[in-house]
Design a protein around this motif. Structure first.
Motif, mmCIF file in Angstrom:
data_model
loop_
_atom_site.group_PDB
_atom_site.id
_atom_site.type_symbol
_atom_site.label_atom_id
_atom_site.label_comp_id
_atom_site.label_asym_id
_atom_site.label_seq_id
_atom_site.Cartn_x
_atom_site.Cartn_y
_atom_site.Cartn_z
ATOM 1 N N ASP A 117 -7.839 18.177 1.255
ATOM 2 C CA ASP A 117 -8.058 16.804 1.727
ATOM 3 C C ASP A 117 -9.083 16.102 0.846
ATOM 4 O OD1 ASP A 117 -7.841 14.685 3.939
ATOM 5 O OD2 ASP A 117 -9.982 15.117 3.967
ATOM 6 N N MET A 118 -10.152 16.806 0.494
ATOM 7 C CA MET A 118 -11.183 16.239 -0.369
ATOM 8 C C MET A 118 -10.606 15.856 -1.723
ATOM 9 S SD MET A 118 -13.089 17.228 -3.239
ATOM 10 C CE MET A 118 -13.064 19.022 -3.187
ATOM 11 N N THR A 119 -9.801 16.749 -2.278
ATOM 12 C CA THR A 119 -9.190 16.486 -3.576
ATOM 13 C C THR A 119 -8.267 15.277 -3.517
ATOM 14 O OG1 THR A 119 -9.267 18.837 -4.159
ATOM 15 C CG2 THR A 119 -7.731 17.457 -5.391
ATOM 16 N N ALA A 120 -7.431 15.234 -2.481
ATOM 17 C CA ALA A 120 -6.474 14.131 -2.333
ATOM 18 C C ALA A 120 -7.187 12.793 -2.191
ATOM 19 C CB ALA A 120 -5.573 14.388 -1.127
ATOM 20 N N ARG A 121 -8.231 12.760 -1.392
ATOM 21 C CA ARG A 121 -8.957 11.498 -1.175
ATOM 22 C C ARG A 121 -9.710 11.049 -2.428
ATOM 23 N NH1 ARG A 121 -8.996 10.031 4.224
ATOM 24 N NH2 ARG A 121 -8.117 11.640 5.588
ATOM 25 N N ALA A 122 -10.277 11.999 -3.142
ATOM 26 C CA ALA A 122 -10.985 11.652 -4.378
ATOM 27 C C ALA A 122 -10.013 11.092 -5.406
ATOM 28 C CB ALA A 122 -11.696 12.882 -4.937
ATOM 29 N N LEU A 123 -8.829 11.688 -5.487
ATOM 30 C CA LEU A 123 -7.830 11.210 -6.432
ATOM 31 C C LEU A 123 -7.302 9.840 -6.006
ATOM 32 C CD1 LEU A 123 -6.333 12.469 -8.999
ATOM 33 C CD2 LEU A 123 -4.364 12.536 -7.481
ATOM 34 N N ALA A 124 -7.056 9.673 -4.715
ATOM 35 C CA ALA A 124 -6.541 8.394 -4.208
ATOM 36 C C ALA A 124 -7.496 7.253 -4.544
ATOM 37 C CB ALA A 124 -6.322 8.481 -2.704
ATOM 38 N N THR A 125 -8.785 7.516 -4.413
ATOM 39 C CA THR A 125 -9.787 6.491 -4.721
ATOM 40 C C THR A 125 -9.666 6.022 -6.168
ATOM 41 O OG1 THR A 125 -11.343 7.361 -3.083
ATOM 42 C CG2 THR A 125 -12.265 6.025 -4.864
ATOM 43 N N GLU A 126 -9.448 6.957 -7.076
ATOM 44 C CA GLU A 126 -9.322 6.609 -8.491
ATOM 45 C C GLU A 126 -7.973 5.953 -8.792
ATOM 46 O OE1 GLU A 126 -11.796 6.755 -10.545
ATOM 47 O OE2 GLU A 126 -13.113 7.756 -9.106
ATOM 48 N N MET A 127 -6.900 6.414 -8.145
ATOM 49 C CA MET A 127 -5.573 5.842 -8.383
ATOM 50 C C MET A 127 -5.495 4.396 -7.907
ATOM 51 S SD MET A 127 -2.945 8.961 -7.435
ATOM 52 C CE MET A 127 -1.492 7.922 -7.748
ATOM 53 N N GLY A 158 -5.010 31.172 -8.875
ATOM 54 C CA GLY A 158 -5.896 30.211 -8.222
ATOM 55 C C GLY A 158 -5.159 29.299 -7.266
ATOM 56 N N GLY A 159 -5.925 28.605 -6.473
ATOM 57 C CA GLY A 159 -5.359 27.662 -5.514
ATOM 58 C C GLY A 159 -5.183 26.293 -6.153
ATOM 59 N N TRP A 160 -4.156 26.139 -6.984
ATOM 60 C CA TRP A 160 -3.946 24.883 -7.682
ATOM 61 C C TRP A 160 -3.280 23.836 -6.792
ATOM 62 C CZ3 TRP A 160 1.207 23.950 -7.530
ATOM 63 C CH2 TRP A 160 2.096 25.028 -7.579
ATOM 64 N N GLY A 161 -3.316 22.606 -7.258
ATOM 65 C CA GLY A 161 -2.681 21.525 -6.514
ATOM 66 C C GLY A 161 -2.366 20.357 -7.419
ATOM 67 N N GLY A 162 -1.381 19.569 -7.022
ATOM 68 C CA GLY A 162 -0.995 18.399 -7.807
ATOM 69 C C GLY A 162 -0.397 17.336 -6.909
ATOM 70 N N ASP A 195 0.820 -1.210 0.000
ATOM 71 C CA ASP A 195 0.000 0.000 0.000
ATOM 72 C C ASP A 195 0.857 1.263 0.000
ATOM 73 O OD1 ASP A 195 -2.157 -1.679 0.092
ATOM 74 O OD2 ASP A 195 -2.558 -1.390 2.233
ATOM 75 N N LEU A 196 0.283 2.345 -0.516
ATOM 76 C CA LEU A 196 0.967 3.633 -0.570
ATOM 77 C C LEU A 196 0.414 4.569 0.501
ATOM 78 C CD1 LEU A 196 1.041 2.372 -3.550
ATOM 79 C CD2 LEU A 196 1.432 4.719 -4.322
ATOM 80 N N HIS A 197 1.191 5.605 0.826
ATOM 81 C CA HIS A 197 0.737 6.671 1.720
ATOM 82 C C HIS A 197 0.746 7.976 0.942
ATOM 83 C CE1 HIS A 197 0.712 4.827 5.853
ATOM 84 N NE2 HIS A 197 1.242 3.862 5.118
ATOM 85 N N LEU A 198 -0.344 8.728 1.053
ATOM 86 C CA LEU A 198 -0.459 10.022 0.393
ATOM 87 C C LEU A 198 -0.518 11.099 1.476
ATOM 88 C CD1 LEU A 198 -2.817 10.830 -2.612
ATOM 89 C CD2 LEU A 198 -2.104 12.534 -0.948
ATOM 90 N N ILE A 199 0.508 11.931 1.534
ATOM 91 C CA ILE A 199 0.630 12.953 2.574
ATOM 92 C C ILE A 199 -0.122 14.221 2.162
ATOM 93 C CG2 ILE A 199 2.251 14.239 4.021
ATOM 94 C CD1 ILE A 199 2.467 11.153 4.183
ATOM 95 N N VAL A 200 -0.934 14.734 3.083
ATOM 96 C CA VAL A 200 -1.703 15.959 2.823
ATOM 97 C C VAL A 200 -1.331 17.008 3.869
ATOM 98 C CG1 VAL A 200 -3.997 16.972 2.605
ATOM 99 C CG2 VAL A 200 -3.586 14.629 1.816
ATOM 100 N N THR A 254 5.576 6.598 -0.782
ATOM 101 C CA THR A 254 5.148 7.829 -0.124
ATOM 102 C C THR A 254 5.031 8.906 -1.188
ATOM 103 O OG1 THR A 254 6.307 7.251 1.931
ATOM 104 C CG2 THR A 254 5.653 9.542 1.642
ATOM 105 N N ILE A 255 3.807 9.351 -1.412
ATOM 106 C CA ILE A 255 3.553 10.437 -2.347
ATOM 107 C C ILE A 255 2.816 11.531 -1.582
ATOM 108 C CG2 ILE A 255 3.530 8.924 -4.362
ATOM 109 C CD1 ILE A 255 0.484 8.954 -4.295
ATOM 110 N N GLY A 256 2.549 12.648 -2.216
ATOM 111 C CA GLY A 256 1.886 13.713 -1.467
ATOM 112 C C GLY A 256 1.127 14.675 -2.350
ATOM 113 N N TYR A 257 0.164 15.348 -1.736
ATOM 114 C CA TYR A 257 -0.578 16.411 -2.406
ATOM 115 C C TYR A 257 0.226 17.696 -2.232
ATOM 116 C CZ TYR A 257 -4.288 19.675 -3.640
ATOM 117 O OH TYR A 257 -5.027 20.665 -4.241
ATOM 118 N N LEU A 258 0.569 18.333 -3.335
ATOM 119 C CA LEU A 258 1.346 19.572 -3.298
ATOM 120 C C LEU A 258 0.462 20.738 -3.717
ATOM 121 C CD1 LEU A 258 4.708 18.334 -4.867
ATOM 122 C CD2 LEU A 258 4.217 18.799 -2.456
ATOM 123 N N PRO A 259 0.132 21.628 -2.786
ATOM 124 C CA PRO A 259 -0.720 22.783 -3.097
ATOM 125 C C PRO A 259 0.100 23.923 -3.673
ATOM 126 C CG PRO A 259 -0.118 22.841 -0.802
ATOM 127 C CD PRO A 259 0.515 21.595 -1.376
#
Length: 328
Positions: A57-67, A257-261, A43-48, A101-106
């Motif tokens: 957090d919503m964006t990260a979790r929605a993306l994690a579900t699809e990944m 804007g408040g972008w993230g990746g 399993d992977l960990h996605l740091i927010v 270990t990956i992460g959401y970068l705002p």
């Protein structure tokens, strides 16, 4: 016999060293490649960087579900808020570069370095941009300012007197206000709040002349008329606010804007990075992710890893001047 006995240990040692060297070489080449081909095996960990429940957090979790669907492994979202987001981003940069270990970068990844934090886009293996939340300029519902140009003219007439609420010193919404002022040749009075929603509430209560925040943060007060939107600071109108013109339509070409990746520690092995980049691409363009973000007032915005890296560096350069002029 004695000579043979003396030579034997050296011969054995040489063989051991040669074998060890070959084994190590195998780990670096064929063995390492084999491991990458099997990735992921756990399993992977996605740091927010933000607390649970917020937009990031919503964006990260929605993306994690699809990944997860593409990678075949669970992705555990790990919230590490603190120090303007630098706690999580520094943790990600120092993590083992093995793809687990990956992460959401705002957007703050391109801002915090200018505020004294050891955070820069170049510290990461960027995997792709996934979202953008355009800035929206709002005023109290009963404000005399009917257009963005009305607000700008008032700020020019009385420099430093037109108050604009934002989400705090060094924040993306303060930067948006500063960028608008620089483009228009006007000086606004920034009023910091602990987040975009409180900033908009201040405008709704008539405590400030205007506020800048994201679409999802202004939407509730727009519906009941407590605030009125003057402009969306983006390249095109918001699907959630189709009747609100962009700044460019009104002569003020400002895009912010408040972008993230998504990113990983620097030095990620190429085969692993490629698998993650492809998983991010598929997830970011999936119907489920797109629907979740759109319903929340965000704009699903995919940029490839290469384009995201270039964009993040451009933003880093841009925000250097913005934050300096804002005194952040």
């Amino acid at each position: 016999m004695a000579a043979i006995r003396r030579a034997a240990p050296a011969t054995v040692l040489a063989c051991v060293l040669v074998a060890a060297s070959a084994a190590c070489a195998g780990d670096r080449s064929s063995g390492g490649s084999a491991d990458a081909d099997k990735y992921p095996t756990k399993d992977l960990h996605l740091i927010v960087h933000a607390a649970a429940g917020g937009a990031s957090d919503m964006t990260a979790r929605a993306l994690a579900t699809e990944m997860e669907k593409d990678l075949g492994r669970s992705i555990v979202v790990e919230n590490r808020p603190g120090a303007s987001g630098s706690t999580a981003m520094k943790y990600l940069a120092s993590a083992k570069a093995d793809g687990y270990t990956i992460g959401y970068l705002p957007v703050e990844v391109s801002m915090l370095g200018h505020r004294g934090y050891e955070v820069k886009p170049g510290s990461y293996t960027l995997l792709g941009q996934v979202v953008n939340v355009p800035a929206v300029v709002v005023v109290p519902g009963k404000s005399e300012h009917k257009t963005l140009d009305d607000l700008v003219k008032a700020a020019k007439a009385e420099p430093g007197e037109v108050s604009v609420a934002n989400s705090g010193p060094g924040s993306i919404w303060e930067a948006a206000t500063t960028l608008l002022g620089k483009q228009a040749g006007a000086t606004f009075k920034p009023v910091p709040f602990d987040g975009g929603a409180p900033a908009v509430a201040a405008a709704g209560g008539g405590k400030v002349d205007a506020a800048v925040a994201g679409v999802s943060e202004v939407a509730p007060l727009l519906k009941d008329g407590r605030v009125r939107a003057l402009a969306v600071l983006d390249g095109e109108r918001s699907k959630q606010l189709p009747d609100v013109p962009t700044g460019k339509e009104q002569g003020h070409d400002v895009t912010v804007g408040g972008w993230g990746g998504i990113g990983a520690p620097g030095g990620l092995p190429a085969p692993v990075a490629q698998k993650l980049r492809e998983a991010v691409r598929k997830a970011a363009q999936s119907p489920g992710f797109t629907r979740t973000l759109t319903n929340a007032g965000a704009v699903p915005t995919y940029r490839s890893a290469e384009d995201f890296a270039t964009f993040a560096e451009q933003e880093y350069a841009r925000f250097g001047g913005v934050l300096k002029s804002a005194g952040s």
